[in-house]
Write a protein that holds these residues in place. Sequence first.
Motif, mmCIF file in Angstrom:
data_model
loop_
_atom_site.group_PDB
_atom_site.id
_atom_site.type_symbol
_atom_site.label_atom_id
_atom_site.label_comp_id
_atom_site.label_asym_id
_atom_site.label_seq_id
_atom_site.Cartn_x
_atom_site.Cartn_y
_atom_site.Cartn_z
ATOM 1 N N ALA A 129 0.771 -1.329 -0.129
ATOM 2 C CA ALA A 129 -0.193 0.035 -0.022
ATOM 3 C C ALA A 129 0.990 1.371 0.131
ATOM 4 C CB ALA A 129 -1.114 0.015 1.186
ATOM 5 N N ASP A 130 2.131 1.215 0.782
ATOM 6 C CA ASP A 130 2.800 2.413 0.926
ATOM 7 C C ASP A 130 3.547 2.612 -0.536
ATOM 8 O OD1 ASP A 130 2.205 3.002 3.345
ATOM 9 O OD2 ASP A 130 3.940 2.067 4.172
ATOM 10 N N LEU A 131 4.068 1.451 -1.131
ATOM 11 C CA LEU A 131 4.585 1.264 -2.439
ATOM 12 C C LEU A 131 3.613 2.090 -3.354
ATOM 13 C CD1 LEU A 131 6.823 -1.935 -2.600
ATOM 14 C CD2 LEU A 131 7.586 0.291 -2.409
ATOM 15 N N PHE A 132 2.531 1.650 -3.264
ATOM 16 C CA PHE A 132 1.290 1.956 -4.396
ATOM 17 C C PHE A 132 1.276 3.453 -4.292
ATOM 18 C CE2 PHE A 132 -3.083 2.832 -5.448
ATOM 19 C CZ PHE A 132 -3.142 2.607 -6.839
ATOM 20 N N GLN A 133 1.344 3.919 -2.925
ATOM 21 C CA GLN A 133 0.984 5.367 -2.654
ATOM 22 C C GLN A 133 2.248 5.974 -3.356
ATOM 23 O OE1 GLN A 133 0.538 6.409 1.364
ATOM 24 N NE2 GLN A 133 0.015 8.658 0.922
ATOM 25 N N TYR A 134 3.422 5.527 -2.965
ATOM 26 C CA TYR A 134 4.478 6.198 -3.724
ATOM 27 C C TYR A 134 4.447 6.037 -5.177
ATOM 28 C CZ TYR A 134 9.499 7.013 -5.005
ATOM 29 O OH TYR A 134 10.613 7.588 -5.380
ATOM 30 N N ALA A 135 4.283 5.165 -5.845
ATOM 31 C CA ALA A 135 4.289 5.061 -7.382
ATOM 32 C C ALA A 135 3.286 5.773 -7.893
ATOM 33 C CB ALA A 135 4.093 3.439 -7.633
ATOM 34 N N ALA A 136 2.132 6.018 -7.243
ATOM 35 C CA ALA A 136 0.943 6.954 -7.613
ATOM 36 C C ALA A 136 1.556 8.489 -7.777
ATOM 37 C CB ALA A 136 -0.077 6.798 -6.739
ATOM 38 N N ALA A 137 2.332 8.641 -6.788
ATOM 39 C CA ALA A 137 3.069 10.075 -6.810
ATOM 40 C C ALA A 137 4.299 10.292 -7.665
ATOM 41 C CB ALA A 137 3.102 10.587 -5.454
ATOM 42 N N ASN A 138 4.999 9.158 -7.849
ATOM 43 C CA ASN A 138 6.456 9.254 -8.609
ATOM 44 C C ASN A 138 6.637 8.354 -9.670
ATOM 45 O OD1 ASN A 138 7.487 11.217 -6.434
ATOM 46 N ND2 ASN A 138 6.941 9.432 -5.022
ATOM 47 N N ALA A 139 5.861 7.134 -9.751
ATOM 48 C CA ALA A 139 6.197 6.323 -10.904
ATOM 49 C C ALA A 139 4.818 5.610 -11.189
ATOM 50 C CB ALA A 139 7.184 5.221 -10.452
ATOM 51 N N PRO A 140 4.194 6.346 -11.983
ATOM 52 C CA PRO A 140 2.849 5.755 -12.180
ATOM 53 C C PRO A 140 2.834 4.421 -13.091
ATOM 54 C CG PRO A 140 3.008 8.091 -13.046
ATOM 55 C CD PRO A 140 4.391 7.578 -12.233
ATOM 56 N N GLU A 141 3.923 4.249 -13.789
ATOM 57 C CA GLU A 141 4.140 2.907 -14.506
ATOM 58 C C GLU A 141 4.378 1.794 -13.525
ATOM 59 O OE1 GLU A 141 8.185 4.533 -13.872
ATOM 60 O OE2 GLU A 141 6.146 5.283 -14.444
ATOM 61 N N GLU A 142 4.457 1.826 -12.335
ATOM 62 C CA GLU A 142 4.583 0.797 -11.335
ATOM 63 C C GLU A 142 3.391 0.542 -10.589
ATOM 64 O OE1 GLU A 142 7.376 -1.257 -10.765
ATOM 65 O OE2 GLU A 142 8.428 -0.153 -12.186
ATOM 66 N N ARG A 143 2.310 1.412 -10.485
ATOM 67 C CA ARG A 143 1.261 1.370 -9.661
ATOM 68 C C ARG A 143 0.687 -0.025 -9.921
ATOM 69 N NH1 ARG A 143 -2.528 6.336 -11.203
ATOM 70 N NH2 ARG A 143 -1.717 5.628 -13.113
ATOM 71 N N GLU A 144 0.278 -0.495 -11.153
ATOM 72 C CA GLU A 144 -0.319 -1.887 -11.607
ATOM 73 C C GLU A 144 0.412 -2.843 -10.878
ATOM 74 O OE1 GLU A 144 -3.336 -2.257 -12.695
ATOM 75 O OE2 GLU A 144 -3.449 0.134 -12.853
#
Length: 477
Positions: free
Chosen positions: A278-293
């Motif tokens: 969940a933390d990684l998803f929150q970070y990816a949503a802000a900084n690395a959108p390609e990692e969200r999925e």
Amino acid sequence: MTGRLRGAYRRMRLGTRLALGLGALALIVFAVVGTALTTYMRDYLSAQLDTTLAQAQIAQSKSIADDGKLSGKKYWSWFYAVYDVRDGTTRLRKPEDPTDLPEDVDAFAALAKAQVTSQDELLRTEHISDAGDYRMRACEVEPGVVLVSAAPLDDIDDTVQRLVKIQVVAFGLALLVLVVIGRRLLRRGLNPLSDMAHTAHGIASHDLTDSAARLPLRADERGGGPEVEELRTAFNTMLEHIDASLAVRAEAEQRLRRFIADASHELRTPLMSVRGYADLFQYAAANAPEERERHLARLRAEAARMGFLLDDLLLLARLDAAEVEAPLRMAETDLTDLVEQAADAFRAGHKNHPLTVLPGPASLKLRLDPQRIRQVLDNLLTNAAVHTPAGTPVSVSVRVENGLTSVRVADEGPGVPESDRERVFDRFYRVDKARSRDRGGSGLGLSVARSLVRAHGGTIRLTQEESRTVFVVELPG
């Protein structure tokens, strides 16, 4: 005063109270026997005296009729009187010996007068002044002449009094011996009850498995007879049941604590993973959108894994609680077809483990829950794939032997150490403690399989046949 006696009686030991009760009963019996014996003896002696009076008067009457004198056999301390009863008058003849008559002769005269109007000899017991109680008998010697004889009752009274004294002494001694010896015998017979009371008091401070918390099983060790022996055996059986119940309870509590600790540990891992992703998803949503999925997929996978774990725990809890509505939906099902379906699913998901379905019955109808038995088969096949290297052959077969239907799942992997075979069905137990949860699962698969098989009235076991590890599921046919 009565209340004090009752209180003192209640405070007595059981043996003493029984002995006193036995003594009271014996006292009643002795009183009845003594009274009956005394009455019989008095009646017997009185009858003997009446017979002696009659025999003596026969001889004396003959002497009076022949000689006009009383010259027959006389007894010491007896009285004799001869009366002429004519024209309503009663005249006493002068006795040959002054000692033949007492000073008070009224009773003699009355008996002589009554004899004239009676057809039978008269017998009476009268008290004569200055002489005592006498047994008197009158007989008519000839018309108008009556003989009255009187025998003292002192000998009978003395004999009866001696008999009463002997009875009192003998019965008293017998009663004393009965109470003393009976009390000792009763106390000896009740010793096992005292042992039981002592053991019951000591249970709180003794281990029930200790020999001190048991009673000797032989009746000749402490007495008591077969009845107390049965009570002793029942008491020991009760202690054994209590001991077993406490052991089962302690084991259940220990198992529950271990289960809670293991469940908490197993749930902690996916929860930590969910939090991390969940933390990684929150970070990816802000900084690395390609990692969200990718992070979202891992988050869903961990949530699904935790859901499976909770489902297994809930199922085990329901099976252990033996709920009225068991989690089974029984139906007429073809077990052979169910095994084929499980085999097809295994081949699709584990292509690196060749699976062989050995020949068996073409069709086998049983009443079972197809979904739950399919879950058992999937768990066993998955267990074979997870715990064996890639390429390890796996086989499954269906057999019917001795009225039981068995499903055998075998693999040719490294096997299970003998020390671990008894525990592979325990919850959260892993043979390889270092195996990761991602590959090794939660450790509930075999526990769920065993609980489901037991809910169907069957058994499941692990055997080692040569180089093969075999799980055998037996279901009632």
